[in-house]
Write a protein that holds these residues in place. Structure first.
Motif, short mmCIF file in Angstrom:
data_model
loop_
_atom_site.label_atom_id
_atom_site.label_comp_id
_atom_site.label_asym_id
_atom_site.label_seq_id
_atom_site.Cartn_x
_atom_site.Cartn_y
_atom_site.Cartn_z
N TYR A 35 0.85 -1.19 0.00
CA TYR A 35 0.00 0.00 0.00
C TYR A 35 0.89 1.24 0.00
O TYR A 35 1.96 1.25 0.60
CB TYR A 35 -0.90 0.04 1.24
CG TYR A 35 -1.94 -1.06 1.29
CD1 TYR A 35 -1.62 -2.34 1.76
CD2 TYR A 35 -3.25 -0.82 0.88
CE1 TYR A 35 -2.58 -3.34 1.80
CE2 TYR A 35 -4.21 -1.82 0.92
CZ TYR A 35 -3.86 -3.08 1.37
OH TYR A 35 -4.81 -4.08 1.41
N GLN A 37 0.84 5.22 1.15
CA GLN A 37 0.12 6.18 1.97
C GLN A 37 0.77 7.54 1.85
O GLN A 37 1.83 7.80 2.45
CB GLN A 37 0.07 5.73 3.43
CG GLN A 37 -0.79 6.63 4.30
CD GLN A 37 -0.88 6.16 5.75
OE1 GLN A 37 -0.08 5.34 6.22
NE2 GLN A 37 -1.86 6.66 6.48
N PRO A 43 -4.19 4.81 3.16
CA PRO A 43 -3.40 3.96 2.27
C PRO A 43 -4.16 3.60 1.00
O PRO A 43 -5.38 3.41 1.03
CB PRO A 43 -3.13 2.73 3.12
CG PRO A 43 -3.28 3.17 4.54
CD PRO A 43 -4.35 4.22 4.50
N LEU A 88 4.61 6.99 2.47
CA LEU A 88 4.91 5.84 3.34
C LEU A 88 4.41 4.60 2.61
O LEU A 88 3.25 4.55 2.18
CB LEU A 88 4.19 6.00 4.68
CG LEU A 88 4.36 4.86 5.69
CD1 LEU A 88 5.79 4.80 6.20
CD2 LEU A 88 3.38 5.05 6.86
N LEU A 90 3.54 0.77 2.86
CA LEU A 90 3.19 -0.23 3.85
C LEU A 90 3.07 -1.60 3.22
O LEU A 90 2.52 -1.75 2.13
CB LEU A 90 1.85 0.12 4.52
CG LEU A 90 1.81 1.41 5.34
CD1 LEU A 90 0.38 1.79 5.67
CD2 LEU A 90 2.61 1.26 6.61
N PHE A 103 0.07 -5.51 9.30
CA PHE A 103 0.90 -4.50 8.64
C PHE A 103 2.28 -4.39 9.26
O PHE A 103 2.46 -4.58 10.48
CB PHE A 103 0.21 -3.13 8.71
CG PHE A 103 -0.90 -2.97 7.72
CD1 PHE A 103 -2.17 -3.46 7.99
CD2 PHE A 103 -0.67 -2.34 6.51
CE1 PHE A 103 -3.20 -3.31 7.08
CE2 PHE A 103 -1.70 -2.19 5.58
CZ PHE A 103 -2.96 -2.68 5.87
N GLY A 104 3.23 -4.04 8.42
CA GLY A 104 4.56 -3.71 8.88
C GLY A 104 4.64 -2.24 9.24
O GLY A 104 3.68 -1.49 9.07
N PRO A 105 5.81 -1.79 9.72
CA PRO A 105 5.97 -0.40 10.16
C PRO A 105 6.12 0.59 9.02
O PRO A 105 6.04 1.79 9.24
CB PRO A 105 7.24 -0.45 11.01
CG PRO A 105 8.01 -1.59 10.42
CD PRO A 105 7.00 -2.59 9.97
N GLY A 106 6.33 0.10 7.80
CA GLY A 106 6.41 0.98 6.65
C GLY A 106 7.81 1.45 6.32
O GLY A 106 8.72 1.41 7.15
N THR A 107 7.96 1.89 5.08
CA THR A 107 9.19 2.55 4.60
C THR A 107 8.80 3.93 4.13
O THR A 107 7.91 4.09 3.29
CB THR A 107 9.82 1.77 3.42
OG1 THR A 107 10.30 0.53 3.88
CG2 THR A 107 10.98 2.59 2.82
N ARG A 108 9.46 4.94 4.71
CA ARG A 108 9.20 6.32 4.31
C ARG A 108 10.12 6.67 3.16
O ARG A 108 11.33 6.71 3.32
CB ARG A 108 9.45 7.27 5.49
CG ARG A 108 9.41 8.74 5.12
CD ARG A 108 8.02 9.22 4.82
NE ARG A 108 7.15 9.19 5.98
CZ ARG A 108 5.84 9.43 5.96
NH1 ARG A 108 5.25 9.68 4.80
NH2 ARG A 108 5.13 9.38 7.06
N ARG B 43 3.39 4.98 13.14
CA ARG B 43 3.01 4.61 11.77
C ARG B 43 2.52 3.18 11.62
O ARG B 43 1.99 2.82 10.57
CB ARG B 43 4.15 4.84 10.76
CG ARG B 43 4.78 6.18 10.81
CD ARG B 43 5.95 6.31 9.86
NE ARG B 43 6.79 5.15 9.80
CZ ARG B 43 8.03 5.17 9.32
NH1 ARG B 43 8.54 6.29 8.88
NH2 ARG B 43 8.73 4.07 9.27
N GLN B 44 2.68 2.36 12.65
CA GLN B 44 2.23 0.97 12.56
C GLN B 44 0.71 0.93 12.48
O GLN B 44 0.03 1.46 13.36
CB GLN B 44 2.70 0.19 13.79
CG GLN B 44 2.39 -1.27 13.75
CD GLN B 44 3.48 -2.08 13.07
OE1 GLN B 44 4.66 -1.78 13.23
NE2 GLN B 44 3.10 -3.08 12.32
N MET B 45 0.18 0.30 11.46
CA MET B 45 -1.26 0.16 11.29
C MET B 45 -1.72 -1.03 12.13
O MET B 45 -1.28 -2.16 11.90
CB MET B 45 -1.58 -0.06 9.81
CG MET B 45 -3.02 0.12 9.44
SD MET B 45 -3.55 1.82 9.43
CE MET B 45 -2.84 2.37 7.90
N PHE B 108 -9.40 2.06 1.99
CA PHE B 108 -9.40 2.88 3.20
C PHE B 108 -10.10 4.22 2.99
O PHE B 108 -10.12 4.77 1.87
CB PHE B 108 -7.96 3.19 3.63
CG PHE B 108 -7.23 2.02 4.22
CD1 PHE B 108 -6.55 1.13 3.41
CD2 PHE B 108 -7.20 1.81 5.59
CE1 PHE B 108 -5.85 0.05 3.94
CE2 PHE B 108 -6.51 0.74 6.14
CZ PHE B 108 -5.83 -0.14 5.31
#
Lengths: 112, 118
Positions: A35, A37, A43, A88, A90, A103-108, B43-45, B108
């Motif tokens: 995703y 975001q 997202p 971001l 995800l 979900f993971g913490p994401g990459t900015r 930021r964790q969903m 979303f």
């Protein structure tokens, strides 16, 4: 029990460059979704991989491509980066119950 | 195509009070799932609660409950006894019934920023 992990945490790229983001699913999971975001937005679905095949794709250009490896980890590749690709990213994984996505913490990603 | 709308960009509530976040959606599907996700500054969903459309009973998870009105296509989240740790962006999301081979996706809303004040 390891959750979903993503690397790198942050990334700065220049317009026109290419980037690869990585995701390792939660232990036991075999399906990976990506995703995007943008800042201040919800997202947006990019695509989903299961059994190393792209199963669904959102409304994203062909510059966005992905891959899933036999160990279920996944990569998201973005070519010819645009400023608007700053977001971001995800990753989410699931197994069996498709509606349970973790979900993971994401990459900015910042594109300058 | 499905759409999810959250009409409250920001809300605030005092600690220990109750707050309700609104969500409406549009779909032609009859079999689907609705979710509320929480995204704190980390930021964790994080999944807060899930509702299956075929279930008439509203889902409840501890202090969190939903009011699911299928005919009205409305799905609100009630947080009781609000805590400082509830401060986060809350997203409403939709997923139609699917399978692993055909794939699935979450759609979303734009999110509601909830602030719990001490």
């Amino acid at each position: 029990d390891a959750g979903v992990t993503q690397s790198p945490t942050h990334l700065i790229k220049t317009r026109g460059q290419q980037v690869t983001l990585r995701c390792s699913p939660k232990s036991g999971h075999d399906t990976v979704s990506w995703y995007q975001q943008a800042l201040g937005q919800g997202p947006q679905f990019i695509f989903q991989y299961y059994e190393e095949e792209e199963r669904q794709r959102g409304n994203f250009p062909d510059r966005f491509s992905g891959h899933q490896f036999p160990n279920y980890s996944s990569e998201l590749n973005v070519n010819a980066l645009l400023l608007g690709d700053s977001a971001l990213y995800l990753c989410a994984s699931s197994f069996g119950k498709f509606y349970e996505q973790y979900f993971g913490p994401g990459t900015r990603l910042t594109v300058t | 195509a499905q759409t999810v709308t959250q009409s409250q960009p920001e809300m605030s509530v005092q600690e220990a009070e109750t707050v309700t976040l609104s969500c409406t959606y549009d779909t032609s599907e009859n079999n689907y799932y609705l979710f509320w996700y929480k995204q704190p500054p980390s930021r964790q969903m994080i999944l807060v609660i899930r509702q299956e459309a075929y279930k008439q009973q509203n889902a409840t998870e501890n202090r969190f409950s939903v009011n699911f009105q299928k005919a009205a296509k409305s799905f609100s989240l009630k947080i009781s006894d609000s805590q400082l740790g509830d401060t986060a962006m809350y997203f409403c999301a939709f997923m139609k019934h699917s399978s692993r081979t055909s794939g699935s996706r979450l759609t979303f809303g734009e999110g509601t920023q909830l602030t719990v004040n001490p």
